[in-house]
Design a protein around this motif. Structure first.
Motif, PDB file in Angstrom:
ATOM      1  N   SER A  85      -8.711  16.052  -1.278  1.00  0.00           N
ATOM      2  CA  SER A  85      -8.261  14.660  -1.325  1.00  0.00           C
ATOM      3  C   SER A  85      -7.023  14.523  -2.198  1.00  0.00           C
ATOM      4  CB  SER A  85      -9.376  13.764  -1.867  1.00  0.00           C
ATOM      5  OG  SER A  85     -10.516  13.817  -1.044  1.00  0.00           O
ATOM      6  N   ARG A  86      -6.992  15.214  -3.318  1.00  0.00           N
ATOM      7  CA  ARG A  86      -5.815  15.153  -4.203  1.00  0.00           C
ATOM      8  C   ARG A  86      -4.586  15.754  -3.522  1.00  0.00           C
ATOM      9  NH1 ARG A  86      -9.011  16.870  -9.783  1.00  0.00           N
ATOM     10  NH2 ARG A  86      -9.612  14.720 -10.385  1.00  0.00           N
ATOM     11  N   THR A  87      -4.804  16.835  -2.793  1.00  0.00           N
ATOM     12  CA  THR A  87      -3.681  17.446  -2.066  1.00  0.00           C
ATOM     13  C   THR A  87      -3.137  16.495  -1.009  1.00  0.00           C
ATOM     14  OG1 THR A  87      -4.657  19.639  -2.407  1.00  0.00           O
ATOM     15  CG2 THR A  87      -2.989  19.428  -0.687  1.00  0.00           C
ATOM     16  N   SER A  88      -4.040  15.816  -0.297  1.00  0.00           N
ATOM     17  CA  SER A  88      -3.612  14.849   0.723  1.00  0.00           C
ATOM     18  C   SER A  88      -2.803  13.716   0.101  1.00  0.00           C
ATOM     19  CB  SER A  88      -4.847  14.309   1.451  1.00  0.00           C
ATOM     20  OG  SER A  88      -4.483  13.346   2.400  1.00  0.00           O
ATOM     21  N   ILE A  89      -3.237  13.237  -1.057  1.00  0.00           N
ATOM     22  CA  ILE A  89      -2.495  12.159  -1.732  1.00  0.00           C
ATOM     23  C   ILE A  89      -1.119  12.635  -2.148  1.00  0.00           C
ATOM     24  CG2 ILE A  89      -2.449  10.728  -3.821  1.00  0.00           C
ATOM     25  CD1 ILE A  89      -5.454  10.428  -3.586  1.00  0.00           C
ATOM     26  N   LEU A  90      -1.021  13.859  -2.651  1.00  0.00           N
ATOM     27  CA  LEU A  90       0.293  14.387  -3.067  1.00  0.00           C
ATOM     28  C   LEU A  90       1.248  14.473  -1.886  1.00  0.00           C
ATOM     29  CD1 LEU A  90      -0.469  17.225  -5.675  1.00  0.00           C
ATOM     30  CD2 LEU A  90       0.786  15.095  -6.038  1.00  0.00           C
ATOM     31  N   ARG A  91       0.743  14.928  -0.720  1.00  0.00           N
ATOM     32  CA  ARG A  91       1.615  15.005   0.447  1.00  0.00           C
ATOM     33  C   ARG A  91       2.119  13.622   0.842  1.00  0.00           C
ATOM     34  NH1 ARG A  91      -2.398  18.831   2.822  1.00  0.00           N
ATOM     35  NH2 ARG A  91      -1.568  20.939   2.599  1.00  0.00           N
ATOM     36  N   LEU A  92       1.211  12.664   0.861  1.00  0.00           N
ATOM     37  CA  LEU A  92       1.613  11.305   1.215  1.00  0.00           C
ATOM     38  C   LEU A  92       2.549  10.710   0.171  1.00  0.00           C
ATOM     39  CD1 LEU A  92      -1.821   9.885   2.459  1.00  0.00           C
ATOM     40  CD2 LEU A  92       0.139  10.573   3.843  1.00  0.00           C
ATOM     41  N   LEU A  93       2.354  11.100  -1.077  1.00  0.00           N
ATOM     42  CA  LEU A  93       3.216  10.581  -2.138  1.00  0.00           C
ATOM     43  C   LEU A  93       4.660  11.053  -1.961  1.00  0.00           C
ATOM     44  CD1 LEU A  93       3.239   8.911  -4.734  1.00  0.00           C
ATOM     45  CD2 LEU A  93       2.736  10.997  -6.017  1.00  0.00           C
ATOM     46  N   HIS A  94       4.855  12.290  -1.524  1.00  0.00           N
ATOM     47  CA  HIS A  94       6.218  12.780  -1.265  1.00  0.00           C
ATOM     48  C   HIS A  94       6.867  11.980  -0.146  1.00  0.00           C
ATOM     49  CE1 HIS A  94       5.807  15.912  -4.144  1.00  0.00           C
ATOM     50  NE2 HIS A  94       4.945  16.656  -3.444  1.00  0.00           N
ATOM     51  N   ARG A  95       6.108  11.667   0.905  1.00  0.00           N
ATOM     52  CA  ARG A  95       6.656  10.846   1.994  1.00  0.00           C
ATOM     53  C   ARG A  95       6.970   9.440   1.503  1.00  0.00           C
ATOM     54  NH1 ARG A  95       2.457  10.819   6.633  1.00  0.00           N
ATOM     55  NH2 ARG A  95       3.818   9.052   7.200  1.00  0.00           N
ATOM     56  N   PHE A  96       6.102   8.914   0.652  1.00  0.00           N
ATOM     57  CA  PHE A  96       6.323   7.560   0.132  1.00  0.00           C
ATOM     58  C   PHE A  96       7.590   7.502  -0.701  1.00  0.00           C
ATOM     59  CE2 PHE A  96       5.668   4.451  -3.285  1.00  0.00           C
ATOM     60  CZ  PHE A  96       5.547   3.289  -2.539  1.00  0.00           C
ATOM     61  N   ARG A  97       7.822   8.514  -1.522  1.00  0.00           N
ATOM     62  CA  ARG A  97       9.037   8.519  -2.365  1.00  0.00           C
ATOM     63  C   ARG A  97      10.295   8.549  -1.497  1.00  0.00           C
ATOM     64  NH1 ARG A  97       6.901   6.435  -6.521  1.00  0.00           N
ATOM     65  NH2 ARG A  97       5.892   7.778  -8.078  1.00  0.00           N
ATOM     66  N   ALA A  98      10.235   9.265  -0.369  1.00  0.00           N
ATOM     67  CA  ALA A  98      11.405   9.308   0.513  1.00  0.00           C
ATOM     68  C   ALA A  98      11.673   7.921   1.103  1.00  0.00           C
ATOM     69  CB  ALA A  98      11.172  10.321   1.625  1.00  0.00           C
ATOM     70  N   ASP A  99      10.626   7.201   1.540  1.00  0.00           N
ATOM     71  CA  ASP A  99      10.807   5.841   2.054  1.00  0.00           C
ATOM     72  C   ASP A  99      11.243   4.897   0.940  1.00  0.00           C
ATOM     73  OD1 ASP A  99      10.018   6.768   4.491  1.00  0.00           O
ATOM     74  OD2 ASP A  99       7.973   5.955   4.388  1.00  0.00           O
ATOM     75  N   GLN A 100      10.760   5.162  -0.283  1.00  0.00           N
ATOM     76  CA  GLN A 100      11.113   4.288  -1.402  1.00  0.00           C
ATOM     77  C   GLN A 100      12.591   4.390  -1.752  1.00  0.00           C
ATOM     78  OE1 GLN A 100       8.934   5.079  -5.092  1.00  0.00           O
ATOM     79  NE2 GLN A 100       8.535   2.870  -5.298  1.00  0.00           N
ATOM     80  N   ASP A 101      13.151   5.556  -1.563  1.00  0.00           N
ATOM     81  CA  ASP A 101      14.587   5.712  -1.833  1.00  0.00           C
ATOM     82  C   ASP A 101      15.418   4.836  -0.903  1.00  0.00           C
ATOM     83  OD1 ASP A 101      14.113   7.473  -3.861  1.00  0.00           O
ATOM     84  OD2 ASP A 101      14.290   9.262  -2.600  1.00  0.00           O
ATOM     85  N   ILE A 102      14.877   4.527   0.305  1.00  0.00           N
ATOM     86  CA  ILE A 102      15.597   3.681   1.260  1.00  0.00           C
ATOM     87  C   ILE A 102      15.356   2.206   0.957  1.00  0.00           C
ATOM     88  CG2 ILE A 102      15.819   3.072   3.702  1.00  0.00           C
ATOM     89  CD1 ILE A 102      14.946   5.915   4.386  1.00  0.00           C
ATOM     90  N   GLN A 103      14.089   1.830   0.724  1.00  0.00           N
ATOM     91  CA  GLN A 103      13.757   0.419   0.535  1.00  0.00           C
ATOM     92  C   GLN A 103      14.060  -0.058  -0.881  1.00  0.00           C
ATOM     93  OE1 GLN A 103      12.865  -1.441   2.993  1.00  0.00           O
ATOM     94  NE2 GLN A 103      12.521   0.171   4.516  1.00  0.00           N
ATOM     95  N   MET A 104      13.960   0.812  -1.890  1.00  0.00           N
ATOM     96  CA  MET A 104      14.196   0.458  -3.294  1.00  0.00           C
ATOM     97  C   MET A 104      15.079   1.523  -3.936  1.00  0.00           C
ATOM     98  SD  MET A 104      10.215  -0.598  -4.173  1.00  0.00           S
ATOM     99  CE  MET A 104      10.577  -1.084  -5.866  1.00  0.00           C
ATOM    100  N   PRO A 105      16.346   1.596  -3.536  1.00  0.00           N
ATOM    101  CA  PRO A 105      17.206   2.706  -4.001  1.00  0.00           C
ATOM    102  C   PRO A 105      17.412   2.728  -5.503  1.00  0.00           C
ATOM    103  CG  PRO A 105      18.490   1.017  -2.887  1.00  0.00           C
ATOM    104  CD  PRO A 105      17.074   0.656  -2.655  1.00  0.00           C
ATOM    105  N   HIS A 106      17.336   1.580  -6.182  1.00  0.00           N
ATOM    106  CA  HIS A 106      17.614   1.534  -7.613  1.00  0.00           C
ATOM    107  C   HIS A 106      16.391   1.819  -8.470  1.00  0.00           C
ATOM    108  CE1 HIS A 106      21.559  -0.049  -6.650  1.00  0.00           C
ATOM    109  NE2 HIS A 106      20.978  -1.021  -5.927  1.00  0.00           N
TER     110      HIS A 106
END
Length: 894
Positions: free
Chosen positions: A740-761
């Motif tokens: 479960s922790r590994t799954s969250i980490l993978r999703l967290l990397h994807r979330f950070r990539a989307d966050q760079d687009i929606q919240m660049p600052h």
């Protein structure tokens, strides 16, 4: 001498004696209850004797139907091992039984091997039983007989009757003479080494019909030599004589047979007959055990010859015809048609049905002024009808109605064929009822194998209170549960009530009720009550959509009481046993058979109606007192604290139940908005932006980004609440936690990539915060996501688009409302499971499973509450506490 040991359950009195408890036995001798206590000298038993070594001759301490506890009356000389600890009681018959202190306190039944476990007493005697049975295969006590005991002559006593009591050996002449009144008994002849099968006909016995037994008609006419009579003990070929003087006076051969309790197989020149006894016997067996006619015939063949060595006459077709005729005539006799001037031909539709004596019927069991009853008592005179379809009662394409007509179709429970077929043919293009998606799969399953079938099932109308089949309430279903089929059955069945109001329970009432009045108005011959209320049975309601549960719940229908509406299911269970045989019958034979089974079911309910109503009345009186007190106390408290609210609630319920006005007060309050609603709104905004060629529309949708973040939050929250893999967890639990922790980490990397687009600052804020802590040391469930609600007011001003803030606020508000509703649902579910466990779960294994299930529900409650707190706190950080929109408080959770 070994140390003295107190018998279990006794205490030492201050006077140096032992208090012995006298037990009083119940009337049936199966239960012990404390009667009195007496003080007796204290005597300790070294060894409690073996119960099996005691006999009834030993002294009993019982007196006046009492049982005494033996507290050491034995001197220990018995060689039996017995029980190490226990109390021995002697019943009044001298049998010693073990009684424990718990038995005394709870009044438990005494245990006797012979009555409670009779097989254990019988097993040692099996050889004795075998010897006695084998003894009867021979001559037994008559092995030395040399002359006939009946005629006292030297005639060889070689004959015995298998059906007469005693099995006495007599001569052939006496056997014939003694059986003039029992001509269908089975006889055997002793050949010197064994008994061989014989017959009374071979000994010269002739059966004379239309004359008293033992007399002979002077103008007798012999029947054919192979005249066959079917009886309860098998198939007989007999010598039979018809009465010639009777024939001369117009008494036909079939009538002569009937007057001798023989049912003729044909009406012109009968050569086969069945006794009334065998027809009645197998009629009852078919009704109670669903025995088919073929199986009944096979049992008679095996009763006649179980070896298969003898060639028996083939009378199966004749047997089936006679059984069907017997069913029909029996129904006509019980319907009183023999006493009517019009006879069988004047039987009215539905007249042969056994009707419920407790249902409200004007002119039969209702007062003359029943129509003037006040509204608060009118429910007493309102019938409750239940409808349902049964797709197990199929029928193949066998024969036809012209070759196999129903002998009484339309006169009992099935609707009249001609009018019904004509109405269905006029609506042949009508679709099957549908709409409730949860029933679509069931419908498809019921109709998937309809090839080669004349009928795919049967529809039925029932009395919902007492579960009687209603007259003219059954009909064949040609293709599923169509409106035309169920409409015709319903209005045919309710004609007998002639009341102004009716409550109908139907598992798809939500669909059937649509346009019912229009369909009824199109058929002026139907009697339509002024008011028809629809409801769904209590078990089926859970499978309906929520809006159906709110509007059609039988439990919340005024006047329904404890009626569950599931009577049709219990009714079908009584006829489904015959489905396999009726499936292969012709149309007429099938109708006759099903009518007969329904009539038997109704009659058994009539016989048991008194006991059933008495049992219900006793339960109702007790429950009425209990619930009445609860209602009074609750109402009194509301009148003191909230009198205006109480009046408002009463007005709402009265308006809804009486006139159908206002909003359904039983409708479950739900959140006015959900995440799905907001998601749909935001998706529509994105669609509009794409159509308007907005340059930002090519970016990923902001709503998807926020929902992705919510999903991660919930996963982190669930992992923080789940401690099963921590420290002392099993290897499997620890592995599941790490996955479960590994799954969250993978999703967290994807979330950070989307966050760079929606919240660049926001990247700069993340870098500053993470410079003091490492992701390598933080657990994935503890990593901060930096959604807009996670930032301070100053950070939001520089790192977030105002539109993103507004979008998250909408989603957070919807999430809080939805989570709060989930908490309420889980709490209601937990209460239901707790009550179900208390009332129904017994035994350690089932209790262990139930507790595990309850624990999973508790976890669901905690997750829903934590999710609500998460969304509520985030929403308040975004908009502040003074925006005026209710999101509930901590008190709202419980």
């Amino acid at each position: 001498m070994p140390p003295k040991k107190k018998p279990y359950g006794f205490f030492e009195s201050s006077g140096g004696g032992t208090r012995s408890t006298l037990l009083r036995s119940s009337a049936d001798g199966r239960r012990l209850t404390p009667a009195v206590s007496v003080l007796r000298p204290r005597v300790y038993a070294q060894t409690i004797p073996d119960v099996s070594s005691l006999t009834a001759s030993q002294p009993s301490h019982s007196r006046d139907d009492q049982v005494s506890i033996l507290d050491g009356d034995f001197d220990g000389s018995s060689s039996g091992v017995g029980y190490e600890e226990g109390i021995l009681g002697v019943d009044e018959g001298g049998e010693v039984v073990q009684v424990t202190e718990a038995d005394i306190a709870l009044g438990r039944a005494k245990r006797y091997q012979n009555s409670d476990f009779p097989l254990l007493s019988w097993i040692p005697l099996r050889d004795q039983f075998l010897d006695e049975v084998l003894r009867l295969e021979g001559r037994g006590q008559y092995s030395g007989a040399t002359h006939c005991p009946k005629c006292n002559t030297d005639a060889d006593p070689c004959m015995r009757c298998s059906d007469c009591f005693g099995g006495e050996l007599i001569c052939a002449a006496c056997m014939v003479k003694l059986h003039s009144r029992n001509p269908l008994h089975r006889v055997e002849r002793w050949d010197g080494t064994m008994f061989e099968r014989s017959s009374l006909a071979s000994l010269g016995l002739r059966i004379q019909v239309n004359h008293p037994p033992g007399t002979v008609c002077g103008r007798r006419e012999a029947a054919r030599e192979d005249f066959t009579i079917i009886h309860t003990n098998g198939i007989h070929t007999v010598s039979l004589d018809f009465c010639g003087c009777g024939l001369a006076s117009g008494v036909h051969r079939r009538q002569q047979l009937l007057r001798s309790s023989f049912w003729p197989a044909t009406v012109i020149d009968p050569n086969t007959a069945a006794t009334f006894a065998v027809l009645k016997k197998y009629h009852l067996l078919s009704l109670t055990g669903k025995l088919t006619g073929y199986d009944a015939w096979r049992s008679l063949e095996l009763e006649t010859d179980n070896s298969g060595c003898c060639r028996l006459p083939d009378r199966l077709p004749s047997w089936m015809v006679m059984m069907r005729q017997w069913r029909h005539i029996t129904m006509m006799k019980r319907g009183g048609r023999a006493h009517s001037e019009t006879g069988i031909g004047g039987t009215a539709d539905g007249e042969l049905a056994v009707q419920c004596p407790a249902c409200p019927l004007p002119g039969i069991n209702l007062p003359e002024d029943w129509e003037a009853a006040q509204s608060n008592r009118s429910w007493l005179y309102r019938p409750i009808v239940a409808m349902d379809a049964n797709f197990r009662m199929k029928n193949r394409l066998r024969s036809s109605k012209s070759k196999d007509p129903g002998l009484h179709t339309g006169k009992a429970y099935f609707v009249p064929d001609d009018a019904y077929d004509e109405y269905v043919a006029a609506n042949i293009d009508q679709d099957e009822m549908s709409g409730c998606s949860r029933f679509a799969a069931l419908t498809a399953a019921n109709l998937k194998s309809s090839k080669g079938l004349r009928v795919t099932g049967v529809g039925g109308i029932f009395d919902a209170r007492h579960e009687f089949w209603l007259p003219n309430g059954l009909g064949d279903l040609q293709k599923g549960e169509r409106y035309c089929n169920m409409d015709y059955m319903f209005f045919s069945a309710i004609n007998r009530f002639n009341t102004t109001s009716l409550l109908v329970s139907y598992d798809i009432a939500c669909q059937w009720g649509k346009n019912l009045s229009k369909r009824a108005d199109a058929n002026p011959t139907w009697h339509v009550p002024d008011s028809i209320d629809l409801a769904v049975p209590k078990f089926h309601i859970a499978a309906h959509r929520e809006e159906c549960q709110e509007d059609f719940d039988l439990a919340k229908t005024r006047g329904a009481g404890q009626t569950d509406g599931e009577g049709p299911e219990r009714g079908w269970s009584q006829v489904n046993g015959a489905a396999a045989s009726t499936k292969e019958m012709g149309p007429g034979g099938r109708h006759d058979t099903v009518d007969d089974h329904c009539g038997h079911s109704n009659w058994r309910k009539v016989v048991g109606l008194g006991a059933s109503l008495l049992r219900r009345l006793r339960a109702a009186l007790a429950h009425a007192a209990e619930h009445g007190d609860i209602y009074t106390d609750f109402t009194t408290s509301l009148e003191l604290d909230h009198p205006e609210k109480l009046k408002e609630w009463r007005d709402e319920i009265e308006g809804w139940e009486t006139h159908g006005l206002g909003v359904n007060p039983y409708k479950k309050p739900v959140s006015d908005i959900t995440i799905a609603d907001v998601r749909l709104e935001l998706a529509q905004d994105d669609y509009d932006a794409v159509q308007a060629a907005d340059p930002l529309a090519s970016q990923p949708a902001a709503s998807s980004f926020l929902l992705f973040g919510f999903r991660l939050e919930v996963m982190q929250l669930k992992l923080r609440l789940d401690k099963s893999g921590e420290q002392d967890g099993t290897t499997t639990q620890s592995a599941r936690l790490q996955e479960s922790r590994t799954s969250i980490l993978r999703l967290l990397h994807r979330f950070r990539a989307d966050q760079d687009i929606q919240m660049p600052h926001v990247a700069a804020i993340i870098n500053v915060d993470e410079s003091t802590q490492s992701h390598n040391t933080m657990r994935p469930e503890q990593i901060k996501l930096y959604l807009p609600s996670d930032l301070s007011t100053r950070e939001r001003a520089t790192a977030c688009d105002p539109a993103l803030l507004e979008m998250e606020a909408k989603l957070r508000y919807a999430g809080a409302c939805q989570s709060l509703e989930d908490v309420r649902h889980q709490l209601r579910f937990r209460t239901y499971v707790k009550r179900f466990k208390i009332n129904n779960v017994v035994g350690q294994r089932k209790n262990t499973r139930a507790r595990a299930f309850q624990a999973s529900i508790d976890d669901a409650v905690k997750r829903a509450a934590a999710t609500y707190r998460l969304h509520r706190a985030a929403y308040l950080r975004l908009v502040g506490p003074g925006d005026g929109r209710p999101t509930g408080s901590e008190a709202d959770i419980y």
